[in-house]
Design a protein around this motif. Structure first.
Motif, PDB file in Angstrom:
ATOM      1  N   VAL A 256      -7.896   8.647  -1.757  1.00 54.94           N
ATOM      2  CA  VAL A 256      -6.787   8.816  -2.706  1.00 54.94           C
ATOM      3  C   VAL A 256      -5.446   8.649  -1.992  1.00 54.94           C
ATOM      4  O   VAL A 256      -4.566   7.910  -2.455  1.00 54.94           O
ATOM      5  N   MET A 257      -5.294   9.307  -0.851  1.00 55.31           N
ATOM      6  CA  MET A 257      -4.014   9.225  -0.131  1.00 55.31           C
ATOM      7  C   MET A 257      -3.767   7.839   0.457  1.00 55.31           C
ATOM      8  O   MET A 257      -2.644   7.334   0.458  1.00 55.31           O
ATOM      9  N   ILE A 258      -4.824   7.190   0.943  1.00 55.39           N
ATOM     10  CA  ILE A 258      -4.679   5.866   1.557  1.00 55.39           C
ATOM     11  C   ILE A 258      -4.266   4.816   0.521  1.00 55.39           C
ATOM     12  O   ILE A 258      -3.322   4.036   0.740  1.00 55.39           O
ATOM     13  N   LEU A 259      -4.957   4.782  -0.614  1.00 56.63           N
ATOM     14  CA  LEU A 259      -4.640   3.765  -1.627  1.00 56.63           C
ATOM     15  C   LEU A 259      -3.260   3.961  -2.228  1.00 56.63           C
ATOM     16  O   LEU A 259      -2.520   2.991  -2.433  1.00 56.63           O
ATOM     17  N   THR A 260      -2.897   5.211  -2.507  1.00 52.64           N
ATOM     18  CA  THR A 260      -1.567   5.444  -3.068  1.00 52.64           C
ATOM     19  C   THR A 260      -0.480   5.102  -2.045  1.00 52.64           C
ATOM     20  O   THR A 260       0.593   4.615  -2.413  1.00 52.64           O
ATOM     21  N   GLN A 261      -0.768   5.321  -0.764  1.00 51.43           N
ATOM     22  CA  GLN A 261       0.203   4.983   0.281  1.00 51.43           C
ATOM     23  C   GLN A 261       0.399   3.478   0.406  1.00 51.43           C
ATOM     24  O   GLN A 261       1.535   2.995   0.538  1.00 51.43           O
ATOM     25  N   ILE A 262      -0.688   2.714   0.352  1.00 53.95           N
ATOM     26  CA  ILE A 262      -0.581   1.255   0.431  1.00 53.95           C
ATOM     27  C   ILE A 262       0.305   0.719  -0.689  1.00 53.95           C
ATOM     28  O   ILE A 262       1.231  -0.069  -0.454  1.00 53.95           O
ATOM     29  N   VAL A 263       0.012   1.145  -1.905  1.00 55.88           N
ATOM     30  CA  VAL A 263       0.751   0.644  -3.065  1.00 55.88           C
ATOM     31  C   VAL A 263       2.224   1.054  -3.001  1.00 55.88           C
ATOM     32  O   VAL A 263       3.122   0.224  -3.190  1.00 55.88           O
ATOM     33  N   MET A 264       2.453   2.322  -2.710  1.00 59.66           N
ATOM     34  CA  MET A 264       3.835   2.819  -2.680  1.00 59.66           C
ATOM     35  C   MET A 264       4.660   2.127  -1.604  1.00 59.66           C
ATOM     36  O   MET A 264       5.773   1.646  -1.859  1.00 59.66           O
ATOM     37  N   VAL A 265       4.142   2.052  -0.376  1.00 62.84           N
ATOM     38  CA  VAL A 265       4.903   1.464   0.731  1.00 62.84           C
ATOM     39  C   VAL A 265       5.171  -0.019   0.490  1.00 62.84           C
ATOM     40  O   VAL A 265       6.286  -0.509   0.716  1.00 62.84           O
ATOM     41  N   GLY A 391       3.236  -2.449   4.401  1.00 63.94           N
ATOM     42  CA  GLY A 391       4.564  -2.927   4.771  1.00 63.94           C
ATOM     43  C   GLY A 391       4.549  -4.356   5.278  1.00 63.94           C
ATOM     44  O   GLY A 391       5.404  -5.171   4.911  1.00 63.94           O
ATOM     45  N   VAL A 392       3.579  -4.688   6.146  1.00 63.11           N
ATOM     46  CA  VAL A 392       3.484  -6.044   6.687  1.00 63.11           C
ATOM     47  C   VAL A 392       3.149  -7.048   5.589  1.00 63.11           C
ATOM     48  O   VAL A 392       3.800  -8.089   5.442  1.00 63.11           O
ATOM     49  N   LEU A 393       2.126  -6.737   4.801  1.00 67.50           N
ATOM     50  CA  LEU A 393       1.666  -7.674   3.775  1.00 67.50           C
ATOM     51  C   LEU A 393       2.694  -7.868   2.676  1.00 67.50           C
ATOM     52  O   LEU A 393       2.770  -8.949   2.078  1.00 67.50           O
ATOM     53  N   SER A 394       3.489  -6.838   2.414  1.00 67.35           N
ATOM     54  CA  SER A 394       4.473  -6.959   1.326  1.00 67.35           C
ATOM     55  C   SER A 394       5.469  -8.071   1.602  1.00 67.35           C
ATOM     56  O   SER A 394       5.797  -8.870   0.709  1.00 67.35           O
ATOM     57  N   GLY A 395       5.962  -8.142   2.846  1.00 69.00           N
ATOM     58  CA  GLY A 395       6.918  -9.199   3.184  1.00 69.00           C
ATOM     59  C   GLY A 395       6.288 -10.581   3.093  1.00 69.00           C
ATOM     60  O   GLY A 395       6.914 -11.529   2.601  1.00 69.00           O
ATOM     61  N   VAL A 396       5.061 -10.708   3.561  1.00 69.61           N
ATOM     62  CA  VAL A 396       4.361 -11.996   3.524  1.00 69.61           C
ATOM     63  C   VAL A 396       4.094 -12.430   2.089  1.00 69.61           C
ATOM     64  O   VAL A 396       4.300 -13.588   1.711  1.00 69.61           O
ATOM     65  N   ILE A 397       3.637 -11.471   1.251  1.00 72.77           N
ATOM     66  CA  ILE A 397       3.329 -11.790  -0.154  1.00 72.77           C
ATOM     67  C   ILE A 397       4.573 -12.257  -0.893  1.00 72.77           C
ATOM     68  O   ILE A 397       4.549 -13.269  -1.618  1.00 72.77           O
ATOM     69  N   VAL A 398       5.680 -11.547  -0.689  1.00 75.51           N
ATOM     70  CA  VAL A 398       6.914 -11.931  -1.384  1.00 75.51           C
ATOM     71  C   VAL A 398       7.443 -13.260  -0.863  1.00 75.51           C
ATOM     72  O   VAL A 398       7.947 -14.092  -1.630  1.00 75.51           O
ATOM     73  N   ALA A 399       7.330 -13.485   0.455  1.00 76.44           N
ATOM     74  CA  ALA A 399       7.819 -14.741   1.034  1.00 76.44           C
ATOM     75  C   ALA A 399       7.055 -15.945   0.495  1.00 76.44           C
ATOM     76  O   ALA A 399       7.631 -17.017   0.262  1.00 76.44           O
ATOM     77  N   PHE A 400       5.735 -15.784   0.296  1.00 77.33           N
ATOM     78  CA  PHE A 400       4.907 -16.911  -0.146  1.00 77.33           C
ATOM     79  C   PHE A 400       4.610 -16.886  -1.641  1.00 77.33           C
ATOM     80  O   PHE A 400       4.050 -17.843  -2.173  1.00 77.33           O
ATOM     81  N   SER A 401       4.956 -15.797  -2.317  1.00 77.88           N
ATOM     82  CA  SER A 401       4.724 -15.727  -3.756  1.00 77.88           C
ATOM     83  C   SER A 401       5.973 -15.151  -4.428  1.00 77.88           C
ATOM     84  O   SER A 401       6.965 -15.842  -4.542  1.00 77.88           O
ATOM     85  N   ILE A 408       2.383  -6.324  -9.431  1.00 76.05           N
ATOM     86  CA  ILE A 408       1.157  -6.344 -10.233  1.00 76.05           C
ATOM     87  C   ILE A 408      -0.066  -6.091  -9.354  1.00 76.05           C
ATOM     88  O   ILE A 408      -0.980  -5.339  -9.717  1.00 76.05           O
ATOM     89  N   GLY A 409      -0.084  -6.710  -8.183  1.00 71.22           N
ATOM     90  CA  GLY A 409      -1.199  -6.516  -7.262  1.00 71.22           C
ATOM     91  C   GLY A 409      -1.355  -5.060  -6.862  1.00 71.22           C
ATOM     92  O   GLY A 409      -2.471  -4.530  -6.787  1.00 71.22           O
ATOM     93  N   GLY A 410      -0.231  -4.388  -6.618  1.00 72.94           N
ATOM     94  CA  GLY A 410      -0.278  -2.972  -6.274  1.00 72.94           C
ATOM     95  C   GLY A 410      -0.855  -2.132  -7.391  1.00 72.94           C
ATOM     96  O   GLY A 410      -1.661  -1.216  -7.155  1.00 72.94           O
ATOM     97  N   GLY A 411      -0.476  -2.441  -8.626  1.00 71.42           N
ATOM     98  CA  GLY A 411      -1.006  -1.706  -9.765  1.00 71.42           C
ATOM     99  C   GLY A 411      -2.508  -1.862  -9.905  1.00 71.42           C
ATOM    100  O   GLY A 411      -3.227  -0.904 -10.204  1.00 71.42           O
ATOM    101  N   ILE A 412      -3.004  -3.074  -9.645  1.00 72.91           N
ATOM    102  CA  ILE A 412      -4.445  -3.326  -9.746  1.00 72.91           C
ATOM    103  C   ILE A 412      -5.207  -2.580  -8.651  1.00 72.91           C
ATOM    104  O   ILE A 412      -6.262  -1.986  -8.890  1.00 72.91           O
ATOM    105  N   ILE A 413      -4.656  -2.580  -7.426  1.00 80.37           N
ATOM    106  CA  ILE A 413      -5.298  -1.869  -6.314  1.00 80.37           C
ATOM    107  C   ILE A 413      -5.457  -0.387  -6.624  1.00 80.37           C
ATOM    108  O   ILE A 413      -6.464   0.245  -6.282  1.00 80.37           O
ATOM    109  N   SER A 414      -4.456   0.200  -7.285  1.00 82.18           N
ATOM    110  CA  SER A 414      -4.497   1.633  -7.577  1.00 82.18           C
ATOM    111  C   SER A 414      -5.685   2.011  -8.461  1.00 82.18           C
ATOM    112  O   SER A 414      -6.159   3.152  -8.427  1.00 82.18           O
ATOM    113  N   LEU A 415      -6.192   1.065  -9.242  1.00 83.44           N
ATOM    114  CA  LEU A 415      -7.311   1.355 -10.135  1.00 83.44           C
ATOM    115  C   LEU A 415      -8.619   1.614  -9.388  1.00 83.44           C
ATOM    116  O   LEU A 415      -9.574   2.127  -9.966  1.00 83.44           O
ATOM    117  N   VAL A 416      -8.661   1.274  -8.095  1.00 80.91           N
ATOM    118  CA  VAL A 416      -9.848   1.562  -7.282  1.00 80.91           C
ATOM    119  C   VAL A 416     -10.093   3.070  -7.204  1.00 80.91           C
ATOM    120  O   VAL A 416     -11.213   3.523  -6.968  1.00 80.91           O
TER     121      VAL A 416
END
Length: 438
Positions: A256-265, A391-401, A408-416
């Motif tokens: 619970v803490m790991i997934l919410t941290q990924i999405v939030m950060v 944090g690392v992936l967020s910059g890459v995702i925004v740069a290339f997408s 949206i991707g963060g919201g979907i991950i939270s459903l796990v």
């Protein structure tokens, strides 16, 4: 006999708390007060760096692709610090572990200022790693409030520690302009200003913990958990629950803490950059991040009561759905709309709040006091590493997408979180060992 809090050392506190549960509650409340004071400073130190970290890297590197690196670095640094603080607390108590963590974080903040002055990328990255100790300590402080709490008080204890962070956490981003002007007046780049605030805030938090957290709540709680024979030959303390159930509880709480941290950060890290690209200034960015961090901490008192009264699992579900709503709203927000983005970031903070408090309560429920601090530190390592990855992936995702794709991707991950929660409940029910966790 006076019901004062004048415990002079750990041994006296242990003796008095064994004799009277009332004394334990007095020490519990006193510990919460010390934590709350320290967290006001800790929150300011945490929020100041988060607000401008990505912008400082963007300015020094001249590209957006690595603008997620600051959050990734100090989150990665917080992983190592979480292990260090957890092990130190396990051996010497919360007082030594937490004060050391805050003071190290302050050193990292001042190193970041030096990096801004010298325009040294290497020093910036190294200092941000050290600065992460403050982030880890800020989170681990919440555990100290649960050491002497009754099971029905644990989430509420976490909430007291977190809600006090709000005062500093909201003030920090809104002092960005002021600290920038101050920094510039003494020959430091404006983006280094908030890290001057972080240095002072973390140092003060460490001093408060070191001077006032006596007796140590963890050392007292660990001693109280040691079984003492009663007159009838039984034991005074409750029997530790099934180790298998404990392992499942630790896994679920950590998930619970790991997934919410990924999405939030991930979403939080790129929001200042996204706003900067669309013409919003530092004051607007500071306002949005201030609202976000306020939502991370301010609802804690209500959240803690809900987790204790309504149950851990319903609040895990609430976390998943709130993060999903945040991702959808952030993706749909017009680029010129501060209001909609503010609501999205507030929901992001709220979803994280639900997840952190419910996950922490599940973790504390599932750990033995004798090894609790070490286990908590280990779990927080994975929480920190997940934030670094986000944090690392967020910059890459925004740069290339794009930023909407990230949201949206963060919201979907939270459903796990939903299948993880169902797995825990089903397996616990099948084994008949789900008592005490709701």
């Amino acid at each position: 006999m006076k019901k004062n809090s004048g415990f002079t050392n750990n041994e006296e506190a242990i003796t008095r708390c064994r004799d009277s549960f009332e004394h334990q509650q007095v020490l519990y409340k006193r510990t919460l007060m010390i934590i709350m004071i320290a967290q006001i400073f800790g929150g300011a130190g945490l929020a100041a760096g988060i607000t401008v970290g990505a912008l400082l890297a963007q300015d020094m590197l001249g590209t957006d692709s690595f603008s997620g690196m600051p959050v990734a670095l100090f989150t990665l640094g917080s992983a190592g610090a979480a292990l260090f603080v957890g092990r130190l607390s396990q051996r010497y108590g919360r007082r030594i572990g937490l004060s050391a963590g805050f003071l190290i974080g302050g050193i990292g903040a001042m190193g970041t200022v030096a990096a801004a002055v010298s325009n040294s990328i290497i020093l910036l990255f190294f200092s941000l790693l050290i600065y992460g100790a403050g982030t880890a300590t800020n989170l681990q402080t919440r555990y100290a409030g649960t050491d002497l709490a009754k099971p029905s008080q644990r989430a509420t204890a976490v909430s007291f520690a977190m809600v006090s962070t709000t005062f500093g956490a909201v003030a920090g981003p809104n002092l960005v302009d002021v600290m920038g002007i101050f920094a510039e007046s003494i020959g430091i780049p404006p983006l280094g200003g908030p890290f001057i605030l972080a240095f002072a805030a973390y140092t003060l938090a460490g001093i408060v913990i070191f001077i006032f957290m006596r007796p140590d709540p963890y050392m007292v709680a660990r001693a109280l958990s040691t079984p003492l024979k009663t007159k009838d030959g039984g034991f005074a303390t409750e029997v530790i629950t099934s180790s298998e159930r404990n392992k499942r509880g630790i896994f679920l709480g950590a998930t619970v803490m790991i997934l919410t941290q990924i999405v939030m950060v991930a979403v939080m890290t790129m929001t200042p950059v996204h706003m900067g690209h669309h013409g919003h200034g530092l004051s607007a960015i500071g306002l949005i991040i201030g609202i976000h961090i306020g939502a991370m901490y301010l609802p804690s008192l209500v959240t803690g009561v809900l987790v204790d009264k309504v149950g851990r699992m319903p609040m895990v579900l609430a976390s998943a759905l709130t993060l999903l709503a945040s991702g959808i709203l952030a993706a749909m927000a017009p680029t010129d709309s501060i209001l909609i983005l503010a609501i999205a970031l507030a929901l992001l903070g709220l979803g994280w709040n639900f997840g952190l408090i419910s996950g922490t309560a599940i973790l504390v429920d599932s750990t033995d006091p004798a090894t609790r601090a070490k286990t908590q530190g280990t779990v927080d390592v994975f929480v920190a590493l997940s934030g670094a990855a986000g944090g690392v992936l967020s910059g890459v995702i925004v740069a290339f997408s794009s930023y909407p794709t990230l949201s949206i991707g963060g919201g979907i991950i939270s459903l796990v979180l939903i299948p993880a929660m169902i797995w825990f409940l089903v397996v616990s029910k099948q084994t008949g060992k789900n008592k005490g966790v709701s």
